[in-house]
Design an enzyme around this catalytic site. Structure first.
Site, PDB file in Angstrom:
ATOM      1  N   HIS A 126      38.694  34.208  30.596  1.00 32.74           N
ATOM      2  CA  HIS A 126      38.722  35.397  30.987  1.00 32.74           C
ATOM      3  C   HIS A 126      39.170  36.416  29.901  1.00 32.74           C
ATOM      4  O   HIS A 126      40.123  36.379  29.423  1.00 32.74           O
ATOM      5  CB  HIS A 126      37.665  36.392  31.696  1.00 32.74           C
ATOM      6  CG  HIS A 126      36.809  36.007  32.157  1.00 32.74           C
ATOM      7  ND1 HIS A 126      35.285  35.740  30.828  1.00 32.74           N
ATOM      8  CD2 HIS A 126      36.319  35.554  33.009  1.00 32.74           C
ATOM      9  CE1 HIS A 126      34.655  35.616  31.551  1.00 32.74           C
ATOM     10  NE2 HIS A 126      34.848  35.363  33.344  1.00 32.74           N
ATOM     11  N   ASP A 251      29.772  29.456  39.700  1.00 32.75           N
ATOM     12  CA  ASP A 251      28.727  30.619  39.834  1.00 32.75           C
ATOM     13  C   ASP A 251      28.236  30.603  39.186  1.00 32.75           C
ATOM     14  O   ASP A 251      26.952  30.874  38.869  1.00 32.75           O
ATOM     15  CB  ASP A 251      30.079  32.171  39.697  1.00 32.75           C
ATOM     16  CG  ASP A 251      30.635  31.801  37.940  1.00 32.75           C
ATOM     17  OD1 ASP A 251      30.170  30.225  37.290  1.00 32.75           O
ATOM     18  OD2 ASP A 251      31.263  32.459  37.140  1.00 32.75           O
TER      19      ASP A 251
END
Length: 309
Positions: A126, A251
């Site tokens: 990110h 995730d």
């Protein structure tokens, strides 16, 4: 040649935000305990983490941001972004270890010392060139891509991301870069941070058509992923890939506390096997997200087992 190298050591585990945080320093231990329980340490070459030089971070990140990161690393106070990524004492040094380890793995793959490499604390996809984001103080994915281009002069690098979150820090940094072949399966941005990665985002300029974003609906499972994967694999095979990076965030597995997908570790292992069969024979796997400790231990060890088969 050793087939699979796996990096383990407390230096890598230091990248984390405390045990009460989803991205806690205990994630390494959860992986390593299962790794050793399965006896995978007998079938892989276990290597120590490598601390990189600050110049590595500068391959991707802006000088002003690196100065901020170094300052916050000393105090351990405040945030590195708008409120998602807290500073901690030593975050700069921990980031150097993540980046140094990932680039060491790339060097070993290029040299033919191993065909596959796995770094269990990495895949910080990110962070932007000018800042942190989403628990990611630096973007080791972007750093190693720049390293492969500048140090090893590669021009066709595949980046594949199966984390539940869109790899926005990588995508937008290389959106116009034809050297980066990008494939990203992620939960639809209408339902999950960072809200990006629409299927219409396929690259710009010289890179138009070299990026593939595949948003998945909440509760997407192995059946749906298996139906969509062949098109992505065909897309990758249409390029003469020189090096492949897999961000294998766990995730996306059902039961993660902050996402809504329902994949299983079988999908992660299947993707690892598929990428291992690409003609380039250089596969670097970065661990990525994953906040259910049982899930990450199972998924990443299934990946290592697939790489070592």
């Amino acid at each position: 040649m050793t087939q699979t190298c796996v990096y383990l050591g407390p230096e890598l585990a230091r990248y984390g935000f405390g045990d009460e945080h989803p991205f806690g320093t205990d994630r390494m231990g959860a992986f390593q305990e299962e790794f050793e329980r399965r006896g995978l340490d007998k079938h892989c070459q276990v290597l120590p983490p490598m601390k990189g030089d600050p110049e590595l971070l500068a391959l991707f990140h802006a000088p002003d941001y690196l100065q901020l990161l170094a300052e916050r690393s000393k105090s351990g106070e405040g945030y590195l972004d708008g409120g998602d990524t807290p500073a901690f004492r030593g975050v700069f040094e921990a980031s150097l270890t993540v980046a140094g380890t990932v680039c060491d793995a790339a060097d070993r793959l290029i040299a033919g010392e191993c065909a596959r490499a796995f770094v269990p604390i990495a895949g910080l996809h990110h962070a932007r060139r000018d800042g942190a984001a989403g628990f990611c103080a630096v973007n080791d994915c972007g750093i190693v891509i720049e390293y492969l281009k500048k140090q090893h002069h590669l021009t066709r690098i595949a980046y594949v991301d199966i984390d539940a979150h869109h790899g926005d820090g990588v995508f937008y940094a290389f959106e116009e870069d034809a050297a980066v072949i990008f494939v990203d399966f992620h939960e639809d941005g209408r339902y999950l941070y960072p809200g990006t990665g629409a299927a219409t985002e396929t690259g710009r300029g010289a890179a138009k058509g070299r990026k593939l974003n595949i948003p998945l609906p909440p509760e997407a499972d192995d059946v749906l992923f298996t139906r969509l994967w062949p098109a992505a694999e065909h897309f990758l095979k249409s390029f003469d890939i020189e090096f492949c990076i897999l961000q294998a965030g766990a995730d996306s597995i059902g039961g993660d506390p902050i996402t809504h997908l329902n994949l299983s570790p079988r999908t992660h292992a299947a993707v690892a096997r598929a990428l291992s069969s690409l003609p380039c024979q250089r596969l670097l796997v970065l661990r990525g997200g994953g906040y259910n400790r049982h899930n990450l231990a199972q998924a990443w060890n299934d990946v290592v087992q697939a790489l070592s088969a």
